[in-house]
Design a protein around this motif. Structure first.
Motif, short mmCIF file in Angstrom:
data_model
loop_
_atom_site.label_atom_id
_atom_site.label_comp_id
_atom_site.label_asym_id
_atom_site.label_seq_id
_atom_site.Cartn_x
_atom_site.Cartn_y
_atom_site.Cartn_z
N ASN A 198 -7.79 -13.66 -1.51
CA ASN A 198 -7.11 -14.24 -2.82
C ASN A 198 -6.30 -13.28 -3.09
O ASN A 198 -6.68 -12.35 -4.05
N ALA A 199 -5.00 -13.31 -2.88
CA ALA A 199 -3.89 -12.28 -3.03
C ALA A 199 -3.39 -12.40 -4.57
O ALA A 199 -3.34 -11.14 -5.22
N SER A 200 -3.40 -13.47 -5.17
CA SER A 200 -2.97 -13.58 -6.65
C SER A 200 -3.99 -12.88 -7.59
O SER A 200 -3.84 -12.32 -8.43
N GLU A 201 -5.26 -13.31 -7.07
CA GLU A 201 -6.43 -12.87 -8.14
C GLU A 201 -6.54 -11.54 -7.59
O GLU A 201 -6.92 -10.69 -8.95
N GLU A 202 -6.21 -10.81 -6.42
CA GLU A 202 -6.47 -9.41 -6.34
C GLU A 202 -5.14 -8.87 -7.27
O GLU A 202 -5.59 -7.78 -7.79
N ARG A 203 -4.11 -9.38 -7.26
CA ARG A 203 -2.94 -8.73 -7.98
C ARG A 203 -3.40 -8.80 -9.40
O ARG A 203 -2.93 -7.74 -10.21
N LYS A 204 -3.77 -9.83 -9.95
CA LYS A 204 -4.24 -9.88 -11.38
C LYS A 204 -5.31 -8.92 -11.74
O LYS A 204 -5.22 -8.06 -12.53
N LEU A 205 -6.39 -8.87 -10.74
CA LEU A 205 -7.30 -7.76 -11.21
C LEU A 205 -6.76 -6.26 -11.22
O LEU A 205 -7.05 -5.37 -11.84
N LEU A 206 -5.65 -6.03 -10.16
CA LEU A 206 -5.19 -4.71 -10.23
C LEU A 206 -4.32 -4.44 -11.36
O LEU A 206 -4.33 -3.37 -11.78
N GLU A 207 -3.61 -5.47 -11.62
CA GLU A 207 -2.84 -5.19 -12.94
C GLU A 207 -3.24 -4.96 -14.23
O GLU A 207 -3.25 -4.10 -15.03
N GLU A 208 -4.57 -5.66 -14.17
CA GLU A 208 -5.46 -5.71 -15.66
C GLU A 208 -5.94 -4.16 -15.56
O GLU A 208 -6.17 -3.40 -16.51
N GLY A 209 -6.53 -3.93 -14.27
CA GLY A 209 -7.05 -2.43 -14.28
C GLY A 209 -6.14 -1.38 -14.29
O GLY A 209 -6.43 -0.24 -15.04
N LEU A 210 -4.91 -1.59 -13.98
CA LEU A 210 -4.04 -0.60 -14.27
C LEU A 210 -3.59 -0.23 -15.87
O LEU A 210 -3.21 0.62 -16.13
N LYS A 211 -3.61 -1.46 -16.40
CA LYS A 211 -3.55 -1.51 -17.91
C LYS A 211 -4.58 -0.54 -18.73
O LYS A 211 -4.18 0.11 -19.74
N LEU A 212 -5.58 -0.61 -18.10
CA LEU A 212 -6.64 0.15 -18.66
C LEU A 212 -6.88 1.35 -18.28
O LEU A 212 -7.17 2.40 -18.86
N PHE A 213 -6.57 1.79 -16.90
CA PHE A 213 -6.74 2.99 -16.21
C PHE A 213 -5.61 3.09 -15.55
O PHE A 213 -5.21 3.15 -14.15
N PRO A 214 -4.40 3.65 -16.23
CA PRO A 214 -3.19 3.76 -15.50
C PRO A 214 -3.16 5.04 -14.82
O PRO A 214 -2.42 5.41 -13.86
N SER A 215 -4.06 5.97 -14.82
CA SER A 215 -4.08 7.28 -14.25
C SER A 215 -5.05 7.28 -12.98
O SER A 215 -5.29 8.50 -12.31
N LEU A 221 2.04 -8.30 2.09
CA LEU A 221 2.77 -9.40 1.93
C LEU A 221 4.22 -9.61 2.32
O LEU A 221 4.99 -10.38 2.10
N GLY A 222 4.76 -8.33 2.63
CA GLY A 222 6.06 -8.18 2.96
C GLY A 222 6.91 -7.89 1.72
O GLY A 222 8.46 -8.02 2.04
N HIS A 223 6.66 -7.74 0.47
CA HIS A 223 7.41 -7.29 -0.50
C HIS A 223 7.60 -5.82 -0.53
O HIS A 223 6.77 -5.15 -1.48
N LEU A 224 8.46 -5.50 0.21
CA LEU A 224 8.55 -3.94 0.33
C LEU A 224 9.31 -3.27 -1.02
O LEU A 224 8.74 -2.39 -1.50
#
Length: 948
Positions: free
Chosen positions: A689-706, A721-724
């Protein structure tokens, strides 16, 4: 009477100072004169009478004497003093070390306390200024010395690499090196030595006369009555003839040793040196010493015939001189003179031949029937066991209290006879514990108890009796009596005044464990482990004792120490963990589970104890039991993130992704940390689930950017995914938030090399090194990037700079060793080991060198050393396993595999690339190891083909 003569008045001017420019005798024309010898080469006479030198024309020179005049020293000395006073200083005065050249300024001053204090202040200032400049001065001096040594190396340093290779030279090659000869002006020497000069006849005639044998006296000798030798007729020794004679004698000896029929030598090549060593060199000096010693010992035995050492020394002297018969006769006389000395009889028995030795010792035991040594020697001379026992029994009739004789006869007897002998022995020697214990071992259970009770009555201060009694009860199944006997024994010994030594009793416990008496060992530990230990030191001391016992292999003793410590410290988590580790290493799963159950009962808040119990159940294959333990742990510690993650891992590893997702969702709702978000993204990545994975990562980075791992996972997601461009943006943003994160710099450099080539990657790595100086990983990435693109020269320059900045980095030294040509690798590896001796990367590279050189044993030792130093790096385990696949046996391969599984490695470039791949997420350690071996072989083949 004559009137008294008035005394002459002394003229006043005779004692007064003469006027200036006065010259004695000048008025009546009695002037002096000077010569060149008086003046000297560097002196001139004064020009004017009124000069400051105080002299005049024709006056006597300074330091000289005029004709007809006396010494002029007084006048001259006064003139010199006046001159010194006018100048204020003396030109001829030497340099003063204290005042320097300014001596004239302070010549009249006195050195007082103020001057001393001022000098002390200035000295303190000088020392202070010198100390401030000392570090810079020493650093500059050291730098100059290093620069000088670098520009002017010693010869030993220039040939250091060649010297290191000398250990490879074999003994045969060393012997084949030709000797250095003298080749200077060889032609002239050869010509000189080849030229011959005829010998005069007179010299030949003289040589003949010196070597001939004359049987008659010459007329001069007859004239002297034959008692004198004329001085002119004294023969001269011919050294050449002496050398020839020695050679002849040696050849005769060698001929005597050779076989006259076949011409083959009969000299034993192996025993020849032994024969030479055993030969006695009877020189004149040695013979003289023996004669002197013989006379001295003869006077000793004549003046004091009852002195046994004199007879023994005389006999041994004759033995050394090779006169064995004379030695026997002397020692026989000694036996007659000193019949009560057992040393003399022992010496007589030693010198006698085997047939006569029995007779000698028989006479000795008749003369001294109470000598234990003589009876033991008599038994030793007998060949038959029955005869030995007879001799020993005869000796016991005379010496019934000899423990040595009783032990000897018991050792030679069978079990039944030994019991009878020991029963009699304990009656004769009741104070020897060895006899009582030996009898107790041979008796039955009931009789053994009676024997030990009797022994306890005779020996009230002997702990071994109580320990043996406890072992006896344990061996016969009376386990309840073991602890009581040890406790009663310690109380009894303390009443008798015996000091209970804790260390000694611990050794007795270990001995009981080795003998199989575990309950006795535990009872000893329970009753003695706390003796002499302060209350505040008990925990530290007991843990140290248990660890020492564990190292020595006394597992039951260590287990007993921990068991007793846990009865005292019920809530100490560290002791529970130590005991659990012991059970995990040397116990069973059941004993470990029992211990952990008891541990969480007393320490329910200890997460690690719950997790250890759940993991052991999971490793045993009992997943429901592991779930139950984690549920109990969550009930005891409801907000523990470790328990949440352990439950997630249990479900995730057992292919239950939905249960794992639900657990992580609950953890995120309860305010989980960055690790919860990372694990959630990992689950979605595995499910695809690439979209769900991206969502979780982005939410986590908002909370823990460091948290850099979330940035890495986001960049890796876009890369997959090839999005270099998005991946590059993620890495760059992550670097802004985490500029000291090396993996982000490495990932960005790798991506830039893939997208834009080497130049961009080089720029990224350079910037990373500026932001993070002294980072070996960034230097290594730069070196490898240059090597991949064929820039060998640039990579060599970079590795040299890297080693200058990070001289203690093992991974850089390992890369440097692999980059140099093979002949230079030994020297490079020696330098690397000097810099970082215990670095696993250097040790692994050295092991690989031995591997390529077919030095199997050395390679195996170095590989084992590498995996011991860094068991968490999987690349070393892969290398070790591949080596055993090539050169080891199935047993060694299984051993490496077992140790790798137990170590559970997590790091290593190849290891992480395999283990973190999505398709390998659930593979066991064994499967990952085998895949790593395959990839290792491919990489080595690629590097070899690239070099070729």
């Amino acid at each position: 009477m004559q009137a008294p003569v008035a005394p002459k008045l002394r003229l006043e001017f005779l004692s007064s100072k003469p006027p200036p420019n006065y010259v004695a005798g000048l008025g009546r024309g009695a002037t002096g004169f000077t010569t060149r010898s008086d003046i000297g080469p560097a002196r001139t006479a004064p020009d004017l009478p009124g000069s400051t030198s105080g002299g005049a024309i024709g006056a006597p020179p300074q330091g000289g004497v005029g004709r007809g005049r006396g010494k002029g020293g007084e006048d001259e000395g006064g003139a010199e003093d006046d001159e010194a006073e006018e100048k204020g200083y003396d030109e001829n005065q030497q340099f003063d070390e204290f005042e320097g050249n300014d001596v004239g300024l302070f010549a009249t001053g006195e050195y007082d306390e103020d001057d001393k204090e001022a000098d002390a202040v200035w000295e303190a200032i000088d020392e202070r200024m010198d100390s401030r400049r000392k570090d810079r001065r020493e650093a500059r001096l050291k730098e100059e010395i290093e620069k000088y040594r670098a520009s002017n190396p010693k010869i030993t340093e220039q040939f250091a690499n060649l010297k290191r290779k000398l250990h490879t030279v074999s003994a045969q090659e060393w012997d084949n090196i030709p000797e250095i000869g003298d080749y200077s002006s060889g032609r002239n020497k050869k010509k000189r030595f080849e030229s011959f000069v005829p010998v005069p006849d007179t010299l030949l005639e003289k040589a003949r006369q010196e070597q001939q044998n004359v049987t008659a006296l010459d007329p001069k000798s007859r004239a002297a009555g034959g008692t004198e030798t004329p001085w002119a007729q004294t023969p001269v020794t011919d050294l050449t003839a002496v050398g020839e004679g020695r050679g002849t004698v040696l050849s005769l000896k060698l001929d005597r040793l050779s076989d006259s029929v076949s011409g083959l030598t009969v000299v034993d090549p192996k025993g020849y040196l032994t024969d030479l060593k055993s030969m006695k060199i009877t020189s004149d000096a040695e013979i003289s010493d023996i004669k002197k010693a013989r006379l001295l010992l003869k006077s000793v035995i004549q003046t004091n015939p009852k002195h046994p050492p004199g007879w023994i020394a005389a006999a041994r002297l004759e033995e050394v001189a090779g006169k064995i018969q004379a030695a026997r006769q002397l020692i026989q006389k000694g036996c007659e003179e000193c019949p009560k000395s057992e040393d003399v009889w022992l010496e007589a028995c030693r010198l006698s031949n085997p047939d006569e030795a029995k007779g000698v010792i028989a006479r000795g035991v008749k003369t001294i029937p109470n000598s234990v040594k003589l009876w033991m020697l008599a038994a030793k001379l007998e060949q038959d066991v029955g005869n030995k026992c007879k001799v020993l029994r005869k000796g016991l009739e005379h010496i019934p209290d000899s423990v040595r004789l009783w032990k000897a006869v018991v050792e030679l007897s069978n079990e039944e006879d030994a019991r009878l002998y020991l029963q009699r022995a304990v009656e004769c020697c009741p104070l020897h514990i060895e006899l009582w214990l030996a009898l107790a071992r041979l008796e039955t259970y009931d009789n053994a108890k009676k024997v030990l009770n009797k022994a306890r009555e005779k020996l009230t201060k002997e702990p071994a009796i109580w320990i043996t009694a406890a072992k006896l009860e344990e061996a016969n199944g009376n386990t309840g009596m073991v602890g009581k006997i040890i406790e009663r024994g310690i109380r009894s010994l303390q009443k008798e005044g015996l000091d209970i030594d804790r260390e000694v009793w611990m050794k007795e416990a270990e001995a009981a464990e080795r003998a199989g008496s575990v309950l006795t060992c535990q009872a000893i530990i329970r009753n003695t482990i706390g003796v002499g230990v302060e209350e505040e030191d008990r925990k530290r001391t007991w843990v140290a004792d248990a660890e020492e016992c564990k190292k020595r292999g006394s597992i039951e003793t260590a287990r007993a120490i921990y068991a007793h410590a846990l009865t005292v410290f019920l809530i100490k988590k560290s002791i529970w963990l130590k005991a659990a580790q012991l059970e995990k290493s040397h116990g069973t799963r059941e004993s470990l589970d029992s211990l952990l159950r008891k541990a969480v009962t007393y320490r329910p808040q200890a997460e690690v104890l719950w997790l250890m119990g759940a993991k052991e159940k999971w490793l045993a294959g009992d997943v429901p039991a592991a779930r139950a333990i984690l549920q109990e742990a969550y009930a005891a510690i409801p907000n523990s993130e470790e328990i949440w993650l352990a439950a997630f891992k249990l479900e995730f590893e057992n292919h239950e992704p939905e249960r794992a997702r639900m657990l992580l969702a609950k953890a995120r709702e309860r305010g989980g940390t960055e690790r919860v978000w990372m694990k959630s993204a990992i689950v979605e990545r595995e499910l695809g689930n690439a979209s769900e994975e991206r969502k979780l990562l982005e939410e986590g980075l908002k909370l823990f950017p460091s948290f850099f791992k979330l940035w890495l996972m986001l960049g890796q997601l876009d890369d997959r995914l090839g999005h270099l461009e998005q991946a590059k943006e993620a890495y760059e943003t992550g670097i802004k938030h985490c500029p000291s994160c090396i993996p982000l710099w490495l990932s960005l450099a790798s991506l830039e090399e893939k997208m834009n080539g080497l130049s961009k990657a080089r720029a990224v790595l350079t910037m990373g090194r500026k932001r993070n100086p002294k980072s070996p990983e960034l230097w290594l990435a730069a070196v490898r990037a240059e090597s991949r693109n064929g820039n060998k020269k640039e990579s060599e320059i970079l590795i040299a700079k890297a080693l200058q900045e990070c001289p203690a980095s093992g991974i850089l030294w390992a890369t440097s060793i692999e980059m140099v040509p093979r002949p230079q690798r030994k020297t490079k590896s020696a330098d690397a080991l000097k810099r970082c001796n215990n670095d696993p990367h250097v040790i692994a590279v050295v092991a690989k060198m031995f591997w390529h050189d077919r030095k199997v044993d050395k390679a195996r030792n170095w590989l084992n050393r590498a995996v011991t130093l860094a068991p968490d790096i999987g690349d070393f385990w892969a290398m070790c396993y591949k080596f055993e696949l090539q050169h080891g046996t199935e047993e060694t391969q299984r051993d490496v595999l077992k140790r790798c599984v137990a170590a559970e490695p997590k790091h290593g470039e190849r290891w992480q690339a395999i283990s973190k791949a999505v398709e390998n997420s659930h593979l066991p350690v064994e499967a990952i190891l085998k895949k790593a071996v395959v990839i290792l072989g491919k990489d080595e083949n690629a590097s070899e083909s690239g070099k070729n």
